[in-house]
Design a protein around this motif. Structure first.
Motif, mmCIF file in Angstrom:
data_model
loop_
_atom_site.group_PDB
_atom_site.id
_atom_site.type_symbol
_atom_site.label_atom_id
_atom_site.label_comp_id
_atom_site.label_asym_id
_atom_site.label_seq_id
_atom_site.Cartn_x
_atom_site.Cartn_y
_atom_site.Cartn_z
ATOM 1 N N TYR A 139 47.698 -2.053 9.894
ATOM 2 C CA TYR A 139 48.493 -0.893 9.506
ATOM 3 C C TYR A 139 47.636 0.353 9.239
ATOM 4 C CZ TYR A 139 46.985 -2.529 4.910
ATOM 5 O OH TYR A 139 46.230 -2.956 3.850
ATOM 6 N N VAL A 140 46.316 0.213 9.226
ATOM 7 C CA VAL A 140 45.445 1.359 8.940
ATOM 8 C C VAL A 140 45.411 2.289 10.153
ATOM 9 C CG1 VAL A 140 43.072 2.087 8.530
ATOM 10 C CG2 VAL A 140 44.025 0.163 7.246
ATOM 11 N N GLU A 141 45.716 3.543 9.926
ATOM 12 C CA GLU A 141 45.660 4.543 10.987
ATOM 13 C C GLU A 141 44.194 4.921 11.222
ATOM 14 O OE1 GLU A 141 47.513 8.970 12.066
ATOM 15 O OE2 GLU A 141 47.973 7.989 10.150
ATOM 16 N N THR A 142 43.746 4.838 12.463
ATOM 17 C CA THR A 142 42.343 5.077 12.768
ATOM 18 C C THR A 142 42.158 6.367 13.560
ATOM 19 O OG1 THR A 142 42.464 3.769 14.817
ATOM 20 C CG2 THR A 142 41.842 2.605 12.793
ATOM 21 N N GLY A 143 40.938 6.918 13.455
ATOM 22 C CA GLY A 143 40.581 8.101 14.234
ATOM 23 C C GLY A 143 41.180 9.393 13.750
ATOM 24 N N THR A 144 41.856 9.372 12.609
ATOM 25 C CA THR A 144 42.522 10.556 12.069
ATOM 26 C C THR A 144 42.128 10.737 10.609
ATOM 27 O OG1 THR A 144 44.431 10.234 13.519
ATOM 28 C CG2 THR A 144 44.746 11.655 11.604
ATOM 29 N N GLU A 145 41.837 11.948 10.210
ATOM 30 C CA GLU A 145 41.504 12.197 8.811
ATOM 31 C C GLU A 145 42.737 11.997 7.934
ATOM 32 O OE1 GLU A 145 38.537 15.190 7.317
ATOM 33 O OE2 GLU A 145 40.398 16.205 6.738
ATOM 34 N N LEU A 146 42.575 11.217 6.894
ATOM 35 C CA LEU A 146 43.663 10.894 5.982
ATOM 36 C C LEU A 146 43.289 11.295 4.557
ATOM 37 C CD1 LEU A 146 44.195 7.233 7.255
ATOM 38 C CD2 LEU A 146 45.514 9.242 7.948
ATOM 39 N N SER A 147 44.307 11.475 3.730
ATOM 40 C CA SER A 147 44.074 11.701 2.310
ATOM 41 C C SER A 147 43.702 10.369 1.664
ATOM 42 C CB SER A 147 45.336 12.267 1.654
ATOM 43 O OG SER A 147 45.242 12.190 0.250
ATOM 44 N N PHE A 148 42.549 10.330 1.030
ATOM 45 C CA PHE A 148 42.111 9.064 0.438
ATOM 46 C C PHE A 148 43.073 8.601 -0.654
ATOM 47 C CE2 PHE A 148 39.385 6.534 -2.487
ATOM 48 C CZ PHE A 148 39.157 5.471 -1.622
ATOM 49 N N SER A 149 43.564 9.528 -1.446
ATOM 50 C CA SER A 149 44.466 9.152 -2.539
ATOM 51 C C SER A 149 45.777 8.570 -2.020
ATOM 52 C CB SER A 149 44.750 10.358 -3.433
ATOM 53 O OG SER A 149 45.431 11.368 -2.717
ATOM 54 N N GLU A 150 46.139 8.895 -0.779
ATOM 55 C CA GLU A 150 47.387 8.380 -0.218
ATOM 56 C C GLU A 150 47.230 7.006 0.422
ATOM 57 O OE1 GLU A 150 49.024 11.281 2.416
ATOM 58 O OE2 GLU A 150 49.316 12.785 0.839
ATOM 59 N N VAL A 151 46.001 6.601 0.712
ATOM 60 C CA VAL A 151 45.801 5.299 1.385
ATOM 61 C C VAL A 151 45.032 4.290 0.537
ATOM 62 C CG1 VAL A 151 45.876 6.377 3.656
ATOM 63 C CG2 VAL A 151 43.657 6.008 2.550
#
Length: 330
Positions: A139-151
């Motif tokens: 389920y981890v979205e890869t290759g895209t910058e994500l908000s750490f607090s949201e994941v």
């Protein structure tokens, strides 16, 4: 800043393994982008001489930092202090990397700007030299910058963020004043909590980089060594509790830090009550630690009391580290 990535390689008496690790990094494709800081932590074998050979052969990649013995945390601190790369990561002296995949990661880092980057490791059995990749959750979205607090609190996302898979912006480490306890074992966990709790953004890459050698009886995570060095582990627990107490986090990051500290306390109860073959000694140590925890950090005592009681029951039933491993399916 000079290079794109700095790899710090803390080394203490790893002459039997070091050449393999350095060979995996001695590739001219890395000359422009990679800096490898070989931190010789007061070795008494030929670690320094092996390292110097690679420095002489590949001066654009390797630098030797020769220092008095200070433990793994000291090696990490020295690496952070001397790093010139935009990003920073750690490879232990008895491990190695997938060379071609590191080339691929460097290509990704050229356009990345996340505070932390997480990739994939392989655990390699010391006896068979066969290994299994520890993949990212599907389920981890890869290759895209994500908000750490949201994941960071999503299912078991945080479990794939280890010292073997983590790359951190060097400026983040320095601006946060991150320093790791020296002269003790088990500081990997301390580094992970301190570094990641400062991150705003994260990018996951499904690229296998780290080759982690497991099955060595001399490893600090062997049950006997956990017991022998229980004070080291307890020092890390206390350090993280103090770190939490002295810092303010957003609600999401606080939940993440709390869970990480809860897990390390749970591990400590296992070390004392299950791993220690001297049951009377382990029980006494566990009771003393629990009393201190209730007095000093009652909220964490409440969070971990359930694990204490479970570990205590297993203790009285004679469950040891080997039996616990079977129960856990390992």
């Amino acid at each position: 800043m000079g290079k794109l990535l700095t790899i710090a390689m803390p080394c203490y008496n790893v002459e039997a393994y070091l050449e393999r690790g350095l060979d995996s990094l001695a590739d001219e494709r890395f000359s422009d982008d990679l800096e490898v800081l070989i931190v010789n932590d007061g070795s008494t074998d030929s670690t320094k001489e092996i390292a110097q050979r690679f420095v002489d052969a590949h001066p654009s990649i390797f630098t030797l930092i020769d220092k008095e013995n200070g433990g793994h945390g000291s090696g990490i601190n020295a690496g952070i202090a001397h790093a010139t790369g935009k990003y920073f990561r750690i490879v232990d002296g008895d491990d190695w990397v997938n060379t071609d995949n590191l080339v691929l990661l460097l290509e990704r880092l050229r356009t990345a700007d996340s505070d932390i980057v997480v990739d994939v490791k392989r655990e390699v059995d010391m006896a068979s030299m066969q290994g299994d990749v520890v993949f990212l959750p599907e389920y981890v979205e890869t290759g895209t910058e994500l908000s750490f607090s949201e994941v960071c609190n999503r299912e078991d996302t945080e479990s794939c963020i280890t010292i073997h898979t983590l790359t951190v912006k060097t400026d983040l480490l320095r601006s946060s004043g991150i320093a790791i306890r020296e002269h003790i074992f088990y500081v990997d966990y301390e580094y992970i909590v301190k570094a990641t709790s400062r991150a705003d953004t994260v990018t996951f890459f499904p690229i296998e980089i780290y080759q982690y050698l497991v099955g060595n009886a001399n490893q600090s995570v062997a049950a006997e060594n956990w017991v022998k060095r229980y004070r080291h582990h307890e020092t890390v627990v206390r350090e993280l509790l103090q770190f939490d107490e002295e810092n303010a986090f957003s609600a999401a990051i606080q939940a993440y830090v709390t869970r990480k500290i809860q897990l390390v306390i749970n591990t400590h109860y296992n070390v004392l009550l299950i791993f220690d073959k001297d049951r009377k000694q382990g029980l006494a140590r566990a009771k003393a630690f629990r009393t201190w925890l209730h007095e000093r950090y009652p909220s964490y005592a409440e969070l971990t009391d359930k694990r204490y009681r479970k570990a205590l029951a297993l203790h009285y039933f004679g469950v040891d580290a080997a039996k616990l491993g079977k129960i856990m399916g390992r």
